[in-house]
Design an enzyme around this catalytic site. Sequence first.
Site, PDB file in Angstrom:
ATOM      1  N   SER A 218       1.299  -8.197  -4.840  1.00 53.73           N
ATOM      2  CA  SER A 218       0.688  -9.529  -4.845  1.00 53.73           C
ATOM      3  C   SER A 218       1.478 -10.482  -5.748  1.00 53.73           C
ATOM      4  CB  SER A 218      -0.777  -9.408  -5.264  1.00 53.73           C
ATOM      5  OG  SER A 218      -1.479 -10.591  -5.023  1.00 53.73           O
TER       6      SER A 218
ATOM      7  N   ASP B 241      -5.106  -8.457   5.406  1.00 58.45           N
ATOM      8  CA  ASP B 241      -5.074  -8.931   4.017  1.00 58.45           C
ATOM      9  C   ASP B 241      -5.705 -10.323   3.942  1.00 58.45           C
ATOM     10  OD1 ASP B 241      -4.409  -9.915   1.480  1.00 58.45           O
ATOM     11  OD2 ASP B 241      -2.536  -8.783   1.421  1.00 58.45           O
TER      12      ASP B 241
ATOM     13  N   HIS C 271      -6.162  -6.135   0.992  1.00 62.59           N
ATOM     14  CA  HIS C 271      -5.152  -6.621   0.043  1.00 62.59           C
ATOM     15  C   HIS C 271      -4.660  -5.554  -0.938  1.00 62.59           C
ATOM     16  CE1 HIS C 271      -2.909  -9.456  -2.340  1.00 62.59           C
ATOM     17  NE2 HIS C 271      -3.630  -9.223  -3.426  1.00 62.59           N
TER      18      HIS C 271
END
Length: 398
Positions: free
Chosen positions: A246, A333, A372
């Site tokens: 991320s 995601d 995610h």
Amino acid sequence: MRKRTEPVTLEHERCAASGSSSSGSAAAALDADCSLKQNLRLAGKGTAEPHSASDAGMKRALGRRKSLWFRLRKILLCVLGFYIAIPFLVKLCPGIQAKLIFLNFVRVPYFIDLKKPQDQGLNHTCNYYLQPEDDVTIGVWHTIPSVWWKNAQGKDQMWYEDALASNHPIILYLHGNAGTRGGDHRVELYKVLSSLGYHVVTFDYRGWGDSVGTPSERGMTYDALHVFDWIKARSGDNPVYIWGHSLGTGVATNLVRRLCERETPPDALILESPFTNIREEAKSHPFSVIYRYFPGFDWFFLDPITSSGIKFANDENMKHISCPLLILHAEDDPVVPFHLGRKLYNIAAPSRSFRDFKVQFIPFHSDLGYRHKYIYKSPELPRILREFLGKSEPERQH
């Protein structure tokens, strides 16, 4: 004479009788009329009272409706005013955007002691503290390959540092925003990687967890560089891979770009749920939905980010990175859209800087539900890493 007076008397008596009879009838008629009027008044009063009560009830109901509508309108106006005020507040105070990007003040899970990784099920992990700069201290976890967990019991920091020189590859893990190095999904990934025979070194950037300092893109990148150099000073010729997740992918590409520019690249770069750059990610983030079509969105929300020195330009960094690249991204995601990971791959794959290196993109179908941060659950992950990085050193005691 007497005969003439009798008729007169009789006449008078008849008239008197007639008069008294007429007056009695009139009185009776008058009484009846009064009684009728009184009854009519009573009847009218009786029917008027329900009408007046009904009118009063209707007035009260209307009053309540007006009061409710007034309150509702007041609330709507307040919400609208707040909605309009936020963009101006963000523009005037760019630091707000920096806080929202880093989310370093969100510490989840709460009430964990980062000095004790064993409390999170990591019974073969040591906690360190390093000092990248004078006023900056960062907390570090070093998890050794799981086959050594018995030997690791009761060992000190020096033993763990020496273990880096063993013939096992090392992964430097750079986490995303919010939380700490003790986040649940992060800990689960450490366990997976450790079980595959990797050392895992991770840390909290300055301002996160128990690390001291003020967050910034430059500072986060410098922290990562310091930890990488610390690892290389102890690991000899062992492979060192960099894994970013991320927001950590932005730190990872910044780091690897600097390493490549000084000609000390890592052995591979792994990006999990990456984006192209922070502007595109901010525009695609779920938080931006209510303002995405607001007039001047870029000026109000995106320009303050870059004016704060926050770019995390993964797309630009790709042009300056020369090492194997693996991108992992789940189609479902909700935080970093899948199309941004695909776009980054499409930028990197044809880049001249990668012409001598393997570049691979691994999508995870939305039916798997990895979203995610749950790619670590994939039973295919060990095979993917083995095929891309090569088999780690066979398990042996240290």
